[in-house]
Design a protein around this motif. Structure first.
Motif, short mmCIF file in Angstrom:
data_model
loop_
_atom_site.label_atom_id
_atom_site.label_comp_id
_atom_site.label_asym_id
_atom_site.label_seq_id
_atom_site.Cartn_x
_atom_site.Cartn_y
_atom_site.Cartn_z
N ARG A 129 -1.15 38.08 13.12
CA ARG A 129 -2.43 37.69 13.71
C ARG A 129 -3.16 38.91 14.27
NH1 ARG A 129 -3.18 32.10 15.56
NH2 ARG A 129 -1.63 30.78 14.55
N VAL A 130 -2.42 39.80 14.90
CA VAL A 130 -3.03 41.04 15.40
C VAL A 130 -3.55 41.87 14.23
CG1 VAL A 130 -2.60 43.21 16.62
CG2 VAL A 130 -1.62 41.09 17.48
N ALA A 131 -2.76 41.97 13.16
CA ALA A 131 -3.20 42.73 11.99
C ALA A 131 -4.46 42.13 11.38
CB ALA A 131 -2.08 42.77 10.94
N LEU A 132 -4.53 40.80 11.37
CA LEU A 132 -5.72 40.12 10.85
C LEU A 132 -6.93 40.39 11.75
CD1 LEU A 132 -6.78 38.18 8.68
CD2 LEU A 132 -6.05 36.29 10.14
N ALA A 133 -6.71 40.33 13.05
CA ALA A 133 -7.79 40.63 13.99
C ALA A 133 -8.29 42.05 13.80
CB ALA A 133 -7.31 40.41 15.43
N ARG A 134 -7.36 42.99 13.62
CA ARG A 134 -7.74 44.40 13.41
C ARG A 134 -8.55 44.56 12.13
NH1 ARG A 134 -2.88 48.53 12.59
NH2 ARG A 134 -2.63 47.16 10.79
N ALA A 135 -8.13 43.89 11.06
CA ALA A 135 -8.82 44.03 9.77
C ALA A 135 -10.23 43.46 9.81
CB ALA A 135 -8.01 43.35 8.68
N LEU A 136 -10.41 42.38 10.58
CA LEU A 136 -11.70 41.69 10.58
C LEU A 136 -12.60 42.06 11.76
CD1 LEU A 136 -10.59 38.15 9.37
CD2 LEU A 136 -11.93 39.83 8.10
N ALA A 137 -12.08 42.80 12.72
CA ALA A 137 -12.89 43.18 13.88
C ALA A 137 -14.17 43.93 13.51
CB ALA A 137 -12.06 44.00 14.86
N PRO A 138 -14.15 44.84 12.53
CA PRO A 138 -15.39 45.54 12.15
C PRO A 138 -16.35 44.70 11.30
CG PRO A 138 -13.44 46.88 11.67
CD PRO A 138 -12.97 45.47 11.89
N GLU A 139 -15.99 43.43 11.05
CA GLU A 139 -16.77 42.52 10.20
C GLU A 139 -17.01 43.14 8.81
OE1 GLU A 139 -20.02 41.86 13.15
OE2 GLU A 139 -19.36 39.77 13.00
N PRO A 140 -15.93 43.42 8.08
CA PRO A 140 -16.06 44.04 6.77
C PRO A 140 -16.66 43.08 5.74
CG PRO A 140 -13.82 43.32 7.09
CD PRO A 140 -14.52 43.10 8.40
N ALA A 141 -17.26 43.66 4.71
CA ALA A 141 -17.77 42.84 3.60
C ALA A 141 -16.62 42.30 2.76
CB ALA A 141 -18.70 43.68 2.74
N LEU A 142 -15.48 43.03 2.76
CA LEU A 142 -14.36 42.69 1.89
C LEU A 142 -13.06 42.73 2.67
CD1 LEU A 142 -13.03 42.32 -0.97
CD2 LEU A 142 -13.07 44.82 -1.16
N LEU A 143 -12.26 41.67 2.55
CA LEU A 143 -10.90 41.67 3.08
C LEU A 143 -9.93 41.68 1.91
CD1 LEU A 143 -8.92 41.47 5.49
CD2 LEU A 143 -8.98 38.98 5.18
N LEU A 144 -9.05 42.67 1.89
CA LEU A 144 -7.97 42.75 0.91
C LEU A 144 -6.68 42.33 1.61
CD1 LEU A 144 -8.82 46.22 -0.70
CD2 LEU A 144 -9.42 43.96 -1.58
N ALA A 145 -5.96 41.40 1.03
CA ALA A 145 -4.73 40.90 1.64
C ALA A 145 -3.61 40.93 0.61
CB ALA A 145 -4.94 39.48 2.17
N ASP A 146 -2.54 41.65 0.93
CA ASP A 146 -1.41 41.78 0.01
C ASP A 146 -0.23 40.99 0.55
OD1 ASP A 146 0.35 42.51 -1.94
OD2 ASP A 146 0.20 44.67 -1.61
N GLU A 147 0.01 39.81 -0.01
CA GLU A 147 1.07 38.90 0.42
C GLU A 147 1.04 38.73 1.95
OE1 GLU A 147 2.94 37.09 -1.33
OE2 GLU A 147 3.24 37.99 -3.29
N PRO A 148 -0.08 38.29 2.52
CA PRO A 148 -0.22 38.26 3.98
C PRO A 148 0.75 37.33 4.70
CG PRO A 148 -2.02 37.06 2.94
CD PRO A 148 -1.28 37.76 1.84
N THR A 149 1.33 36.36 3.98
CA THR A 149 2.30 35.46 4.61
C THR A 149 3.71 35.67 4.06
OG1 THR A 149 1.88 33.69 2.99
CG2 THR A 149 0.50 33.72 4.97
#
Length: 229
Positions: free
Chosen positions: A151-171
């Protein structure tokens, strides 16, 4: 029709090994439009994670064209490529990749500080609230469960409000119940921010949430379900 966010043409990736060069990606043509939620499936070694790395500018293509937000990545030097990633791309890995000597709040604030945002810590605190960890901001990664770390990693990735989220086996490193909660959170946040999602996964319940599913085999796209005609 929504604009193209990712455009790949004749993409090839060849990497050296002790046994000689290995062709990882073998001529991929792909367009992903803004707002799509794309799942990538296929057997191990089919090139899924390598494709993510090339799309995000973390690996240089050996041949072909890679365009992200209209920028041809092959023509960018390392500084410009790093700025493009910083400003427009968030990444979530299977193994969290949190900085162990930083608190949850500091981890989330790091990309915002690198972008010199004056509100870095306020924004980071707000994102921790959004992922249900506002009360854990002063905890270090070793003090958090696997689900909390992701959840922290997800918050870090989305905090800058990116146009693109890349997720590699996130679960991939989480148990079923925790993984489902993290997946639900990820899809909700991506939709709320209007970001595009490109995700590698083996979980059918994840691909069911995608608007499009690519199947990879032997470094090629063998199937493309849900693509616009």
């Amino acid at each position: 029709m929504t604009p193209a966010l990712i455009e790949l043409a004749g993409l090839r990736l060849t990497l050296p090994s002790r046994a000689g060069d290995v062709e990882i990606l073998r001529g991929i043509d792909l367009t992903v439009r803004s707002g799509e939620r794309v799942g990538i499936v296929g057997p191990s070694g089919s090139g899924k994670s390598s494709l993510l790395m090339v799309i995000g500018g973390m690996e240089r293509a050996s041949a072909g064209t890679v365009r992200l937000l209209g920028e041809e990545l092959g023509g960018l030097d390392e500084d410009r490529l790093a700025r493009l990633r910083r400003d427009h791309v968030g990444v979530v890995f299977q193994t969290f990749h949190l900085i162990p000597t930083m608190t949850a709040l500091e981890n989330v604030a790091t990309p915002l500080e690198l972008a010199r945002r004056a509100d870095a810590f306020d924004r980071a605190a707000g994102m921790l609230d959004e992922v249900g960890l506002g009360h854990r901001g002063d905890h270090y990664p070793a003090q958090l469960s696997g689900g909390e770390q992701q959840r922290v990693a997800l918050a870090r990735a989305l905090a800058p409000e990116p146009a693109l989220l890349l997720a590699d086996e996130p679960t991939g490193n989480l148990d079923g119940r925790t993984g489902a909660a993290v997946a639900e959170l990820m899809f909700r946040l991506v939709e709320g921010q209007g970001a595009t999602l490109v995700m590698v996964t083996h979980a059918p319940e994840m691909t069911e949430r995608c608007t499009r599913v690519l199947t990879m085999a032997d470094g090629r796209i063998a199937g493309d379900r849900g693509a616009e005609a």
